[in-house]
Design an enzyme around this catalytic site. Sequence first.
Site, PDB file in Angstrom:
ATOM      1  N   SER A 160       0.863  -1.180   0.000  1.00  0.00           N
ATOM      2  CA  SER A 160       0.000   0.000   0.000  1.00  0.00           C
ATOM      3  C   SER A 160       0.894   1.223   0.000  1.00  0.00           C
ATOM      4  O   SER A 160       2.048   1.161   0.473  1.00  0.00           O
ATOM      5  CB  SER A 160      -0.893   0.015   1.246  1.00  0.00           C
ATOM      6  OG  SER A 160      -1.557   1.262   1.381  1.00  0.00           O
ATOM      7  N   TYR A 173      -1.510  -1.272  10.633  1.00  0.00           N
ATOM      8  CA  TYR A 173      -1.598  -1.551   9.201  1.00  0.00           C
ATOM      9  C   TYR A 173      -0.371  -0.985   8.479  1.00  0.00           C
ATOM     10  O   TYR A 173       0.237  -1.663   7.644  1.00  0.00           O
ATOM     11  CB  TYR A 173      -2.879  -0.926   8.653  1.00  0.00           C
ATOM     12  CG  TYR A 173      -3.078  -1.056   7.162  1.00  0.00           C
ATOM     13  CD1 TYR A 173      -3.656  -2.194   6.611  1.00  0.00           C
ATOM     14  CD2 TYR A 173      -2.729  -0.020   6.297  1.00  0.00           C
ATOM     15  CE1 TYR A 173      -3.866  -2.313   5.253  1.00  0.00           C
ATOM     16  CE2 TYR A 173      -2.928  -0.123   4.931  1.00  0.00           C
ATOM     17  CZ  TYR A 173      -3.499  -1.266   4.412  1.00  0.00           C
ATOM     18  OH  TYR A 173      -3.699  -1.370   3.051  1.00  0.00           O
TER      19      TYR A 173
END
Length: 269
Positions: A160, A173
Amino acid sequence: MNLPPSSDASPSHTLQRPFRLDGRVALVTGAGRGLGFEMAKALAAAGARVVINGRHAGRLDAAAAALAAATGRAVATAPFDVADADAGRAAIAAIAGEHGRLDILVNNVGARDRRPLKDFTAGEMEALIAADLIGPMLLAREAAEHMAAHRHGRLITVTSIAAHIANRHDPVYTAAKAGLGGLMRALAVDYARAGITSNAIAPGMFATETNAGLVADAAFSAFVDTRVPVGRWGHPPEIGAAAVFLASDEASFVNGHVLIVDGGQSIRM
């Protein structure tokens, strides 16, 4: 590993039909919808025999039918939880046994829990890291063993842009995704002599089902317009070509790279 140089073929023999994956076998995790579905569709359209993974068999069956209708190619399913090491090992062995090989692994599954670090228990941290980092690590290890036997493989992990630019209240995350980037660099060194390349794709803001609420939010979409240099959300099919490229013979000398697909968001001040 102490192996001779890879026998991975030069891309010159494929120039008349570039970016084809005919005869290759691919497993795409988290492919019941969203970016995983789009990458599976692109790989199948390029000629790969695709197996899609998710935890919900019914959703996978519907996705496989939709992929077959879109590409004209049969798509198989492998329902299991990537955080379950035994289930992942069995699934990889079953795919390699049925098809005789496994050439491509797209580690796409990811979970997100946006909260300040102080609000996480240790168990909650471990569960999120198990899904986002440990699960992909275990699958990559299992897949690499089968790929090495054929002296060819493509390990592709979806990270990401959160691994490169951080938002408030998203620490676990962000840490897991950053760990995936480091993992792929390490595997790129460890497995290259076995004919296996290891790379990552870092998507930005895509208009997926998961982000439907944000896409519908006029204020947030206005933020996207100003924050992303191309001035819009990413369209889910735009991720597919990145996966096909990294899986192809044309990317045989691309190793340890993170391909950022974000419309320029991560390089804007």
